[in-house]
Every structure is written in C-alpha cells, then in structure tokens.
Design a protein around this motif. Structure first.
Motif, PDB file in Angstrom:
ATOM      1  N   LYS A  35      15.704  -3.125  11.843  1.00 39.46           N
ATOM      2  CA  LYS A  35      14.976  -1.861  11.936  1.00 39.46           C
ATOM      3  C   LYS A  35      14.986  -1.134  10.593  1.00 39.46           C
ATOM      4  CE  LYS A  35      14.955   0.311  15.764  1.00 39.46           C
ATOM      5  NZ  LYS A  35      15.276   1.097  16.985  1.00 39.46           N
ATOM      6  N   ASP A  36      16.141  -1.046   9.961  1.00 39.34           N
ATOM      7  CA  ASP A  36      16.236  -0.378   8.664  1.00 39.34           C
ATOM      8  C   ASP A  36      15.362  -1.084   7.622  1.00 39.34           C
ATOM      9  OD1 ASP A  36      17.937   1.639   9.471  1.00 39.34           O
ATOM     10  OD2 ASP A  36      19.764   0.525   8.967  1.00 39.34           O
ATOM     11  N   ALA A  37      15.402  -2.413   7.615  1.00 38.85           N
ATOM     12  CA  ALA A  37      14.602  -3.170   6.651  1.00 38.85           C
ATOM     13  C   ALA A  37      13.114  -2.976   6.902  1.00 38.85           C
ATOM     14  CB  ALA A  37      14.964  -4.657   6.730  1.00 38.85           C
ATOM     15  N   ALA A  38      12.718  -2.979   8.173  1.00 45.00           N
ATOM     16  CA  ALA A  38      11.306  -2.792   8.512  1.00 45.00           C
ATOM     17  C   ALA A  38      10.819  -1.428   8.071  1.00 45.00           C
ATOM     18  CB  ALA A  38      11.102  -2.978  10.010  1.00 45.00           C
ATOM     19  N   TYR A  39      11.626  -0.413   8.312  1.00 45.09           N
ATOM     20  CA  TYR A  39      11.207   0.939   7.941  1.00 45.09           C
ATOM     21  C   TYR A  39      11.229   1.162   6.437  1.00 45.09           C
ATOM     22  CZ  TYR A  39      10.681   2.721  12.671  1.00 45.09           C
ATOM     23  OH  TYR A  39      10.238   2.958  13.946  1.00 45.09           O
ATOM     24  N   ARG A  40      12.145   0.518   5.732  1.00 44.28           N
ATOM     25  CA  ARG A  40      12.113   0.609   4.267  1.00 44.28           C
ATOM     26  C   ARG A  40      10.797   0.055   3.738  1.00 44.28           C
ATOM     27  NH1 ARG A  40      17.657  -0.827   4.503  1.00 44.28           N
ATOM     28  NH2 ARG A  40      17.140  -3.023   4.151  1.00 44.28           N
ATOM     29  N   SER A  41      10.385  -1.087   4.289  1.00 42.06           N
ATOM     30  CA  SER A  41       9.118  -1.685   3.890  1.00 42.06           C
ATOM     31  C   SER A  41       7.944  -0.788   4.269  1.00 42.06           C
ATOM     32  CB  SER A  41       8.962  -3.060   4.559  1.00 42.06           C
ATOM     33  OG  SER A  41       7.698  -3.624   4.290  1.00 42.06           O
ATOM     34  N   LEU A  42       7.997  -0.237   5.473  1.00 42.42           N
ATOM     35  CA  LEU A  42       6.912   0.630   5.940  1.00 42.42           C
ATOM     36  C   LEU A  42       6.762   1.858   5.052  1.00 42.42           C
ATOM     37  CD1 LEU A  42       6.265   1.533   9.664  1.00 42.42           C
ATOM     38  CD2 LEU A  42       6.069   3.251   7.887  1.00 42.42           C
ATOM     39  N   LEU A  43       7.876   2.511   4.755  1.00 42.37           N
ATOM     40  CA  LEU A  43       7.814   3.731   3.947  1.00 42.37           C
ATOM     41  C   LEU A  43       7.367   3.447   2.527  1.00 42.37           C
ATOM     42  CD1 LEU A  43      11.042   5.504   5.249  1.00 42.37           C
ATOM     43  CD2 LEU A  43       8.670   6.136   5.741  1.00 42.37           C
ATOM     44  N   LEU A  44       7.782   2.308   1.982  1.00 41.35           N
ATOM     45  CA  LEU A  44       7.357   1.934   0.636  1.00 41.35           C
ATOM     46  C   LEU A  44       5.857   1.679   0.592  1.00 41.35           C
ATOM     47  CD1 LEU A  44       8.252   1.303  -2.262  1.00 41.35           C
ATOM     48  CD2 LEU A  44       8.608  -1.075  -1.543  1.00 41.35           C
ATOM     49  N   GLU A  45       5.346   0.929   1.573  1.00 43.01           N
ATOM     50  CA  GLU A  45       3.913   0.657   1.618  1.00 43.01           C
ATOM     51  C   GLU A  45       3.111   1.923   1.904  1.00 43.01           C
ATOM     52  OE1 GLU A  45       2.337  -2.849   3.430  1.00 43.01           O
ATOM     53  OE2 GLU A  45       4.333  -3.741   3.630  1.00 43.01           O
ATOM     54  N   ALA A  46       3.663   2.795   2.744  1.00 41.34           N
ATOM     55  CA  ALA A  46       2.977   4.053   3.038  1.00 41.34           C
ATOM     56  C   ALA A  46       2.856   4.909   1.785  1.00 41.34           C
ATOM     57  CB  ALA A  46       3.729   4.819   4.116  1.00 41.34           C
ATOM     58  N   LYS A  47       3.897   4.935   0.982  1.00 43.25           N
ATOM     59  CA  LYS A  47       3.860   5.694  -0.273  1.00 43.25           C
ATOM     60  C   LYS A  47       2.734   5.195  -1.168  1.00 43.25           C
ATOM     61  CE  LYS A  47       6.696   6.989  -4.264  1.00 43.25           C
ATOM     62  NZ  LYS A  47       8.035   6.831  -4.921  1.00 43.25           N
ATOM     63  N   GLY A  48       2.580   3.867  -1.239  1.00 45.23           N
ATOM     64  CA  GLY A  48       1.510   3.296  -2.054  1.00 45.23           C
ATOM     65  C   GLY A  48       0.126   3.628  -1.512  1.00 45.23           C
ATOM     66  N   LEU A  49      -0.022   3.607  -0.184  1.00 49.20           N
ATOM     67  CA  LEU A  49      -1.318   3.916   0.426  1.00 49.20           C
ATOM     68  C   LEU A  49      -1.708   5.376   0.215  1.00 49.20           C
ATOM     69  CD1 LEU A  49      -0.965   1.984   3.810  1.00 49.20           C
ATOM     70  CD2 LEU A  49      -2.554   1.438   1.953  1.00 49.20           C
ATOM     71  N   LEU A  50      -0.727   6.264   0.231  1.00 45.18           N
ATOM     72  CA  LEU A  50      -1.009   7.694   0.097  1.00 45.18           C
ATOM     73  C   LEU A  50      -1.242   8.113  -1.349  1.00 45.18           C
ATOM     74  CD1 LEU A  50       1.668   9.099   2.590  1.00 45.18           C
ATOM     75  CD2 LEU A  50      -0.789   8.927   2.976  1.00 45.18           C
ATOM     76  N   GLU A  51      -0.773   7.308  -2.270  1.00 49.87           N
ATOM     77  CA  GLU A  51      -0.882   7.671  -3.686  1.00 49.87           C
ATOM     78  C   GLU A  51      -2.346   7.753  -4.109  1.00 49.87           C
ATOM     79  OE1 GLU A  51       0.902   6.273  -8.030  1.00 49.87           O
ATOM     80  OE2 GLU A  51       1.504   5.252  -6.182  1.00 49.87           O
ATOM     81  N   GLY A  52      -2.746   8.914  -4.592  1.00 48.59           N
ATOM     82  CA  GLY A  52      -4.102   9.092  -5.098  1.00 48.59           C
ATOM     83  C   GLY A  52      -5.165   9.305  -4.035  1.00 48.59           C
ATOM     84  N   GLU A  53      -4.760   9.398  -2.759  1.00 45.10           N
ATOM     85  CA  GLU A  53      -5.730   9.603  -1.665  1.00 45.10           C
ATOM     86  C   GLU A  53      -5.238  10.731  -0.762  1.00 45.10           C
ATOM     87  OE1 GLU A  53      -8.612   9.978   0.211  1.00 45.10           O
ATOM     88  OE2 GLU A  53      -8.899   8.002  -0.724  1.00 45.10           O
ATOM     89  N   ARG A  54      -6.068  11.778  -0.582  1.00 45.61           N
ATOM     90  CA  ARG A  54      -5.645  12.926   0.216  1.00 45.61           C
ATOM     91  C   ARG A  54      -6.519  13.160   1.445  1.00 45.61           C
ATOM     92  NH1 ARG A  54      -1.682  15.897  -1.336  1.00 45.61           N
ATOM     93  NH2 ARG A  54      -2.411  17.662  -0.072  1.00 45.61           N
ATOM     94  N   ASP A  55      -7.507  12.312   1.670  1.00 38.66           N
ATOM     95  CA  ASP A  55      -8.349  12.458   2.855  1.00 38.66           C
ATOM     96  C   ASP A  55      -7.522  12.121   4.102  1.00 38.66           C
ATOM     97  OD1 ASP A  55     -10.211  11.503   5.050  1.00 38.66           O
ATOM     98  OD2 ASP A  55     -11.683  12.200   3.574  1.00 38.66           O
ATOM     99  N   PHE A  56      -7.424  13.066   5.040  1.00 38.52           N
ATOM    100  CA  PHE A  56      -6.537  12.866   6.189  1.00 38.52           C
ATOM    101  C   PHE A  56      -7.009  11.748   7.113  1.00 38.52           C
ATOM    102  CE2 PHE A  56      -9.574  15.617   8.317  1.00 38.52           C
ATOM    103  CZ  PHE A  56      -9.543  15.219   9.644  1.00 38.52           C
ATOM    104  N   LEU A  57      -8.323  11.530   7.209  1.00 41.32           N
ATOM    105  CA  LEU A  57      -8.820  10.446   8.057  1.00 41.32           C
ATOM    106  C   LEU A  57      -8.507   9.080   7.457  1.00 41.32           C
ATOM    107  CD1 LEU A  57     -12.275  11.582   9.486  1.00 41.32           C
ATOM    108  CD2 LEU A  57     -10.176  11.069  10.754  1.00 41.32           C
ATOM    109  N   VAL A  58      -8.721   8.954   6.164  1.00 42.30           N
ATOM    110  CA  VAL A  58      -8.398   7.700   5.478  1.00 42.30           C
ATOM    111  C   VAL A  58      -6.910   7.385   5.622  1.00 42.30           C
ATOM    112  CG1 VAL A  58      -8.279   6.551   3.223  1.00 42.30           C
ATOM    113  CG2 VAL A  58     -10.290   7.922   3.822  1.00 42.30           C
ATOM    114  N   ASN A  59      -6.090   8.383   5.354  1.00 40.53           N
ATOM    115  CA  ASN A  59      -4.651   8.156   5.353  1.00 40.53           C
ATOM    116  C   ASN A  59      -4.086   7.879   6.748  1.00 40.53           C
ATOM    117  OD1 ASN A  59      -4.385   8.354   2.586  1.00 40.53           O
ATOM    118  ND2 ASN A  59      -3.953  10.550   2.618  1.00 40.53           N
ATOM    119  N   THR A  60      -4.529   8.618   7.748  1.00 39.91           N
ATOM    120  CA  THR A  60      -4.005   8.363   9.088  1.00 39.91           C
ATOM    121  C   THR A  60      -4.505   7.024   9.632  1.00 39.91           C
ATOM    122  OG1 THR A  60      -5.783   9.753  10.025  1.00 39.91           O
ATOM    123  CG2 THR A  60      -3.614  10.774   9.708  1.00 39.91           C
TER     124      THR A  60
END
Length: 206
Positions: A35-60
């Motif tokens: 679980k910890d490993a999965a969430y570390r990966s999830l949060l890291l990838e989420a950070k990359g997806l959110l970088e430079g994009e602020r549209d709430f529909l795109v991000n969600t």
C-alpha cells in the motif's frame, strides 16, 4: 491538513453476507508495504500530471484514471469505481470517473459521498450495505472511501468543492493508511487547480 476520519466497520451480519458474498480479501487487499509503495508511486505520478496544468476538469480526469489504474494493479482488480463529484446548486453532481456509469446527482447529507460533505470528514466504510442511507450506484460495491474536497478561504471559512470517491468489490478494502495518502492527494489537487469556473457554476455560492 489531514481531514477528520470516520470509520464504519463491517460486523458480519449474516443476512447481508448472503446477499453480498464476501470476496477473498487475501487476493484483493493490499498489505501495508504494498500500500505504501503504491501510494508513493501514485503521488509521484500525480505531481507530474498536475505540474503546469491548472484546469480542474483535466486534472480530476487524469487523477481519477491514475487512482483507478494504480490501486487496481495492487488489488487484482478490486477497485470498481474511482472518480469525483462536484458541488453544484447545493448538491453533488457527477464529474470525471473510471468505472461503470454512476449516480448523476447525490444530495448533501445522503449516502457516503453526501455524508462526507455534510460532516466534513473522510468516510471509510468497510461494508457499504450497513451504511445508513447508502446509495447503491453499483451493487457490486462492498466497501468505499470518500474524501471531501474543501477550499480554505482567507477568513478561514471553507468552501465545499466536491469529493473523491473510490469503491471496491471487497469488504474492508480501505483503512486509515488509505485515508492519509488520499488526503495528501486531495490537498495536492486542491492547491493545483483553478476552481473559479466550478465556483461560478455553483449557484449556491454567495
């Protein structure tokens, strides 16, 4: 800021078990290390997806897909729905998601999602069939976690944005560890999006 947490435990009611067979937890639930490993990966990838994009529909939309993919990889497909509901005209309206078609609208205070908003708490429900007023969008769902999304205003009041909702076919899929990591994800999303368009659509906003 870590949200308050409400835990609802499955107590093994026999009539409920007959209607909703228990899925083999050993094959669908993550141990704490996975679980910890999965969430570390999830949060890291989420950070990359959110970088430079602020549209709430795109991000969600991207976050819903990411949560659905990563959590299913470590639960052998137990996650059957992951997505968002947004506040509109005083109620929750379906947003981006992964999974089967879902309930279009949920009143605040009703079901797990509506309760998360009205109580401003993360809802961790081990057995949704025992949750008072549960709204069954998919009868295959047996457990659920809902994280409310609020914006904190300059006067320290809170504006409700919506919820992140995740369902599982297994009982007891989620715990405090999920709540902690998903709260971090929601905090990243809250600060990483421009919510002005959504707030303008909400006729209840003063």
């Amino acid at each position: 800021e870590f949200h308050k947490l409400i835990m609802s435990k499955h107590k093994g009611d026999s009539s409920s078990d007959e209607q909703h067979p228990i899925i083999d937890a050993s094959r669908t639930q993550m141990d704490q290390k996975d679980k910890d490993a999965a969430y570390r990966s999830l949060l890291l990838e989420a950070k990359g997806l959110l970088e430079g994009e602020r549209d709430f529909l795109v991000n969600t939309a991207n976050i819903a897909a990411l949560v659905y993919q990563i959590l299913n990889e470590v639960t052998e497909g137990a996650i059957n729905w992951a997505g968002f509901y947004f506040m509109r005209r005083g109620g929750l309206v379906l947003g981006p998601f992964q999974g089967k078609p879902a309930c279009s609208r949920i009143p605040v205070g009703k079901g797990v999602c509506g309760t998360a908003i009205s109580e401003e708490n993360i809802q961790v429900v081990a057995d949704v069939h025992k949750f008072p007023g549960h709204i069954a969008c998919d009868s295959a769902s047996n457990s659920e976690i809902v994280v409310p999304i609020f914006l904190t205003n300059s006067d320290r009041t809170k504006t409700p944005i919506g919820v992140l909702d995740i369902d599982s076919i297994a009982y007891g899929s989620f715990d405090e560890k999920d709540a902690e990591h998903l709260s971090t994800l929601v905090d990243m999303l809250t600060s990483g999006c421009d919510w002005n368009l959504l707030l303008r659509l909400d006729d209840n906003k003063e």
